[in-house]
Design an enzyme around this catalytic site. Structure first.
Site, short mmCIF file in Angstrom:
data_model
loop_
_atom_site.label_atom_id
_atom_site.label_comp_id
_atom_site.label_asym_id
_atom_site.label_seq_id
_atom_site.Cartn_x
_atom_site.Cartn_y
_atom_site.Cartn_z
N LYS A 216 35.44 58.10 44.75
CA LYS A 216 36.32 57.66 43.67
C LYS A 216 37.51 58.62 43.62
O LYS A 216 37.42 59.75 44.08
CB LYS A 216 35.57 57.74 42.32
CG LYS A 216 36.08 56.79 41.28
CD LYS A 216 35.43 55.43 41.39
CE LYS A 216 35.87 54.50 40.29
NZ LYS A 216 35.16 53.23 40.33
N GLY B 60 35.83 44.69 24.86
CA GLY B 60 36.86 44.89 25.88
C GLY B 60 37.09 43.61 26.65
O GLY B 60 36.26 43.19 27.46
N GLY C 230 39.61 42.78 28.77
CA GLY C 230 40.68 42.99 29.75
C GLY C 230 40.45 42.09 30.95
O GLY C 230 39.95 40.96 30.82
N ASN C 231 40.79 42.62 32.11
CA ASN C 231 40.64 41.90 33.37
C ASN C 231 39.27 41.26 33.56
O ASN C 231 39.16 40.07 33.82
CB ASN C 231 40.81 42.94 34.48
CG ASN C 231 42.00 42.65 35.34
OD1 ASN C 231 42.26 41.50 35.66
ND2 ASN C 231 42.69 43.70 35.73
N VAL C 232 38.22 42.08 33.43
CA VAL C 232 36.85 41.57 33.63
C VAL C 232 36.38 40.81 32.40
O VAL C 232 35.84 39.70 32.50
CB VAL C 232 35.87 42.75 33.91
CG1 VAL C 232 34.45 42.23 34.06
CG2 VAL C 232 36.29 43.52 35.15
#
Ligand code: NAD
Length: 362
Positions: free
Chosen positions: A88, A188, A190-192
């Site tokens: 990462k 959340g 967001g994208n996912v």
């Protein structure tokens, strides 16, 4: 001993404790780049992991984050059956203000110098456009736009894996993997999170959503007929499933005490503040936890397909395996009366040890 010597010793001590192979500190005063790349394990293949850009309060916090996240990547690749190691990277800075083409390309050069030992992809604070800049300097990047031959945004695949992980848990708890009539809190969107809300609503799930971005919250609520709730309501609500899709460590002493959920299954990395302690607390409380690094592996699978040239069909097949892999973890957890995170770790570690043995015998 100088302060610098003490610092190096403490970093190396941290690496030994977490079993890391290598950490690269990147500093480019010309572009303002300050980044850390961590390679945890490369037994199964090159270390693949996203690059997160975040306004860390200190370099120590950035190091701690990259070490934790890269180790999880080793386990994610291993349990998903991919021939990849774990790594990462984190770039220290505000992704809205500090990002530039030159900064991302400078970062790309550091990756290039690692000669394929580390391959990156997008993560929190980075985008497919950033991956395109990195690609200008090195081939060791995935998740570049489809228009230049990449697999594009991995988030829809991540959401699909989370959705299948939820189904596998629902099958265990409710005896059927039909989701209609069940209720889920998605934290959340967001994208996912948004893709997940779409998949859940398509199966008539009652979906509650929470996000710090109020505009986005209202937009997703309207689009999918989901119910917006404020952050302070999340852990008091009597929904069947909690799906953390924002930040890590939201499953901790204080939240577990309030929870009435039957299942926790979401995309956020490192959801348990303390893996051993909170994995056990959930087991004791009868809350089924879907190991985050397993059910959020769809994005990694998409990146792997891009690297190996597998294409979309294979990405979908490999992502669908997440359902069976989750069932397998639940079976082992029940058989040995251990937390699901411990069961998942055992399966992942066994694969790494087995492959290490083959490598050393030839
Ligand atoms: P994102 O940045 O697109 O979305 C995160 C959302 O969470 C944003 O809408 C943000 O406003 C919201 N948020 C932030 N803090 C919050 C809080 N305290 N309460 C409620 N909402 C909050 O990120 P993403 O790509 O959707 O990823 C979501 C999570 O899944 C991250 O933890 C990421 O590491 C993990 N993950 C993502 C992928 C992927 O393919 N994108 C793959 C594996 C894991």
């Amino acid at each position: 001993m100088s302060d610098n010597t003490a610092l190096v010793n403490s970093v190396l001590d941290q690496l030994s404790a977490s079993g890391h192979k290598k950490v690269v500190f990147c500093n480019d005063p010309d572009t303002g780049l300050k980044a850390i790349i961590a390679v945890h394990d490369t037994t199964l293949g090159p270390a693949l992991g996203g690059t997160r850009m975040w306004n860390y309060v200190s370099e120590a916090e950035a190091l701690e984050d990259v070490l934790r996240l890269s180790a999880a990547m080793t386990y994610k690749a291993a349990i998903t059956g991919l021939n990849l190691g774990g790594g990462k990277a984190v770039i220290i800075g505000d992704s809205r203000k500090d990002k530039s083409e030159s900064l991302m390309r400078s970062f790309g050069r550091f990756i290039k110098n690692m000669n394929g030992e580390f391959i990156t992809a997008e993560e929190l604070g980075t985008t497919t456009k950033d991956m395109e800049y990195i690609r200008m300097e090195t081939e060791h990047v995935t998740g570049v736009p489809e228009s230049i031959g990449g697999a594009g945004n991995p988030a829809p695949h991540t959401a699909k894996g989370v959705f299948l992980g939820i189904k596998a848990c629902v099958k265990e708890v409710f005896g059927t993997d039909m989701l209609a009539g069940r209720s889920v809190v998605v934290q959340g969107i967001g994208n996912v999170g948004e893709h997940l809300v779409e998949l859940l609503r398509a199966e008539n799930v009652e979906v509650y959503i929470s996000d710090i971005n109020e505009e986005r919250l209202q937009h997703v609520a309207r689009t999918y007929k989901a119910k917006p709730i404020s952050a302070d309501k999340i852990f008091g609500i009597g929904a069947d499933i909690y799906s953390p899709c924002a930040l890590g460590a939201t499953v901790n002493n204080s939240t577990i005490a309030k929870m009435k959920f039957a299942i926790i299954a979401g995309s956020a990395n490192n959801q348990l503040a303390d893996e051993q302690l909170h994995g056990q607390q959930l087991l004791d409380k009868g809350i089924l936890f879907a190991p985050d690094y397993l059910i959020n592996a769809g994005g990694l699978i998409s990146c792997y397909s891009e690297l190996t040239g597998f294409g979309k069909k294979r990405t979908v097949q490999l992502t669908e395996n997440i359902y069976d892999a989750t069932r397998e973890v639940i079976r082992l957890s029940k058989k040995d009366n251990i937390s699901t995170i411990k069961a998942a770790n055992r399966i992942a570690e066994k694969r790494i040890i087995d492959i290490k043995k083959i490598k050393s015998s030839f």
